[in-house]
Design an enzyme around this catalytic site. Structure first.
Site, PDB file in Angstrom:
ATOM      1  N   HIS A  60      39.807  46.516  61.725  1.00 60.00           N
ATOM      2  CA  HIS A  60      39.100  45.579  60.845  1.00 60.00           C
ATOM      3  C   HIS A  60      39.654  44.168  61.083  1.00 60.00           C
ATOM      4  O   HIS A  60      40.815  43.900  60.753  1.00 60.00           O
ATOM      5  CB  HIS A  60      39.286  45.978  59.381  1.00 60.00           C
ATOM      6  CG  HIS A  60      38.743  47.336  59.061  1.00 60.00           C
ATOM      7  ND1 HIS A  60      37.442  47.538  58.636  1.00 60.00           N
ATOM      8  CD2 HIS A  60      39.315  48.571  59.136  1.00 60.00           C
ATOM      9  CE1 HIS A  60      37.248  48.833  58.440  1.00 60.00           C
ATOM     10  NE2 HIS A  60      38.360  49.480  58.741  1.00 60.00           N
ATOM     11  N   ARG A  62      37.971  41.332  59.968  1.00 64.26           N
ATOM     12  CA  ARG A  62      37.664  40.583  58.733  1.00 64.26           C
ATOM     13  C   ARG A  62      36.870  39.293  58.924  1.00 64.26           C
ATOM     14  O   ARG A  62      36.509  38.658  57.926  1.00 64.26           O
ATOM     15  CB  ARG A  62      38.951  40.245  57.971  1.00 64.26           C
ATOM     16  CG  ARG A  62      39.854  41.436  57.635  1.00 64.26           C
ATOM     17  CD  ARG A  62      39.154  42.488  56.818  1.00 64.26           C
ATOM     18  NE  ARG A  62      40.109  43.439  56.198  1.00 64.26           N
ATOM     19  CZ  ARG A  62      39.751  44.610  55.716  1.00 64.26           C
ATOM     20  NH1 ARG A  62      38.485  45.004  55.796  1.00 64.26           N
ATOM     21  NH2 ARG A  62      40.650  45.396  55.162  1.00 64.26           N
ATOM     22  N   HIS A 177      32.406  57.207  58.841  1.00 64.66           N
ATOM     23  CA  HIS A 177      33.374  57.298  57.750  1.00 64.66           C
ATOM     24  C   HIS A 177      32.794  58.329  56.793  1.00 64.66           C
ATOM     25  O   HIS A 177      31.765  58.083  56.153  1.00 64.66           O
ATOM     26  CB  HIS A 177      33.518  55.928  57.084  1.00 64.66           C
ATOM     27  CG  HIS A 177      34.286  55.924  55.794  1.00 64.66           C
ATOM     28  ND1 HIS A 177      35.507  55.289  55.669  1.00 64.66           N
ATOM     29  CD2 HIS A 177      34.014  56.437  54.567  1.00 64.66           C
ATOM     30  CE1 HIS A 177      35.943  55.418  54.425  1.00 64.66           C
ATOM     31  NE2 HIS A 177      35.048  56.117  53.741  1.00 64.66           N
ATOM     32  N   HIS A 231      38.915  58.557  61.261  1.00 67.01           N
ATOM     33  CA  HIS A 231      40.155  58.848  60.514  1.00 67.01           C
ATOM     34  C   HIS A 231      40.161  60.214  59.800  1.00 67.01           C
ATOM     35  O   HIS A 231      40.226  60.302  58.568  1.00 67.01           O
ATOM     36  CB  HIS A 231      40.478  57.734  59.525  1.00 67.01           C
ATOM     37  CG  HIS A 231      39.324  57.164  58.747  1.00 67.01           C
ATOM     38  ND1 HIS A 231      38.390  57.934  58.083  1.00 67.01           N
ATOM     39  CD2 HIS A 231      38.970  55.879  58.512  1.00 67.01           C
ATOM     40  CE1 HIS A 231      37.512  57.146  57.485  1.00 67.01           C
ATOM     41  NE2 HIS A 231      37.835  55.898  57.727  1.00 67.01           N
ATOM     42  N   ASP A 303      43.263  52.102  62.291  1.00 61.74           N
ATOM     43  CA  ASP A 303      42.511  51.690  61.097  1.00 61.74           C
ATOM     44  C   ASP A 303      43.181  50.456  60.484  1.00 61.74           C
ATOM     45  O   ASP A 303      43.357  50.353  59.265  1.00 61.74           O
ATOM     46  CB  ASP A 303      42.408  52.823  60.077  1.00 61.74           C
ATOM     47  CG  ASP A 303      41.349  52.553  59.001  1.00 61.74           C
ATOM     48  OD1 ASP A 303      40.638  51.524  59.111  1.00 61.74           O
ATOM     49  OD2 ASP A 303      41.239  53.346  58.051  1.00 61.74           O
TER      50      ASP A 303
END
Length: 438
Positions: A60, A62, A177, A231, A303
């Site tokens: 991530h 952002r 996810h 994950h 992650d």
């Protein structure tokens, strides 16, 4: 420019061997004569290890939208510091990269600021919400590594089926996810296990993950899409994926370092132990380690999910989900999986070999995601390389991070192994002595 790396141990298809290499015109040369090639720079590595740069398919960054947490510049610097030469950037951004117009905003920043290779994801749904209208998948497909709504599970079976059908036609992966919101209780913050009961926290049950994995595997079998599970944290998910692979379903998966090293009984009352999915039971960790060993689990990812200090300062109940990992992943895994076994730390034996760890962090991510870059150090390979020194034993200090995010459960912990240099397209972008060079 021609750069000679001398006296190295290089990672090949047959394991490590001692070899000098030259980096020339963004490529690796193994067959060369110093009399025929003008060498511009020489590194005597004195037995250090050269591997294909790590590739993390779950990061991530952002930006755009949340640059108070991280930017593409700082996140890619963190990657270079951690030995990564390629990362895949998740789409929980503002604006959401579900249209070409929105995706271009992210791609422009990547082009300008990234110091390593960054490959963006496209969102499955228009608002990256796990529900409702799908995004412009056909329009953005040429520019994205895969499609995901990471951070949200796809709640509607019909929507997931349509996404898989469209992705399959585009020869793109669906990366999921898995989180069934119907299984969640308000305020869930950690695994619904012994620690949660002892400390009076609302738990997140395992079924919230594995029920969607089970549904999606069936849909993947129907549609023929390449389906990748993010994950993985539960023993049930591992069993479902193992069975699907045995039946020829095109399914792959990943897990993170924290799920392999810790159990819920290691938790502390601190936001740095809060991530989604949560660290689960000893039985779950055992299943994950077995999945790593037998090939059910294809990749180890970080992650990497940076947040502001304030967002992570509210304990397990109130803090945001997510921790950082790019700068600690290899030394933590080398120390805790290669040099020791998390389940039997006093045995003096590791859970996996160094070669297996590189397979999980460098080789398999590129194979699974069809990413450019080397899988082995061989003639003509792209010069996206990481030089490792396996000897140093040190303690993690978040103040040395390039990432803006400092929330990691490894802060202060002893680890082993350091990145000496990271090369991207033949250029050194990180050096242990000089820092970021790009």
């Amino acid at each position: 420019m021609n750069t000679l790396l001398k006296n190295a141990q290089i990672f090949t298809r047959n394991g490590f061997r001692k070899q000098d290499i030259v980096i020339s015109d963004r490529k690796v040369l193994l067959s060369f004569s110093e009399n025929e090639i003008a060498i511009d720079a020489v590194y005597d590595l004195n037995g250090l290890f050269i591997i294909p740069g790590f590739a993390d398919v779950h990061v991530h960054l952002r930006e755009p939208g949340f640059s108070y947490k991280e930017t593409i510049r700082t996140g890619s610097e963190a990657g270079a510091h951690g030995g990564y030469t390629a990362i895949c950037a998740m789409p929980n951004l503002k604006p959401v990269p579900s249209t070409l117009e929105n995706l271009k905003k992210e791609m422009e920043i990547i082009e300008k600021d990234a110091v390593i290779h960054v490959y963006p994801y496209g969102a499955i749904t228009r608002n990256q919400s796990g529900r409702g209208e799908l995004g412009d998948m056909e329009e953005i497909a040429p520019y994205v590594c895969a499609f995901t709504d990471d951070g949200k599970g796809m709640q509607e079976t019909s929507g997931m089926r349509e996404a898989m059908v469209r992705a399959a036609k585009l020869n793109k992966m669906i990366v999921a996810h898995c989180e069934d919101e119907g299984e969640l209780k308000p305020g869930g913050c950690i695994h619904d296990g012994e620690y949660a009961r002892l400390h009076h926290h609302v738990g997140i049950n395992s079924a919230s993950e594995w029920k969607q994995v089970k549904r999606d595997v069936q849909l993947a079998e129907e549609t023929g899409v390449h389906y990748h599970v993010c994950h993985v944290s539960t023993k049930e998910s591992v069993a479902i994926i193992r069975d699907a692979k045995s039946r020829g379903v095109h399914v792959t998966c990943e897990t993170g370092p924290h799920y392999l090293m810790f159990t819920d009984m290691d938790l502390q009352e601190d936001g740095k132990w809060k991530m989604n999915p949560p660290i689960r039971s000893a039985a779950d960790r055992h299943a994950l380690l077995e999945g790593i060993k037998d090939g059910t689990i294809d990749c180890i990812i970080t992650d990497h999910a940076p947040h502001s200090k304030d967002e992570k300062s509210k304990g397990l109940d109130g803090s945001a989900f997510g921790i950082v990992g790019l700068e600690t992943s290899f030394p933590a895994l080398y120390h805790n999986l290669v040099l020791r076994d998390p389940e039997h730390p006093e045995s003096g034996k590791g859970a996996i070999t160094l070669e297996k760890l590189i397979e999980l962090m460098s080789v398999n991510p590129r194979q699974v995601f069809s990413l450019p870059g080397p899988e082995f150090i061989e003639d003509g390979a792209d010069a996206d390389l990481t030089v490792l020194d396996l000897a140093p034993v040190w303690n993690v200090d978040v103040n040395q991070f390039y990432s803006m995010g400092h929330s990691t459960l490894f802060d202060g912990m002893e680890v082993q192994g350091q990145v000496v240099s990271t090369f991207v397209a033949g250029q050194e972008v990180y050096n242990r002595e000089k820092g970021i060079l790009a």
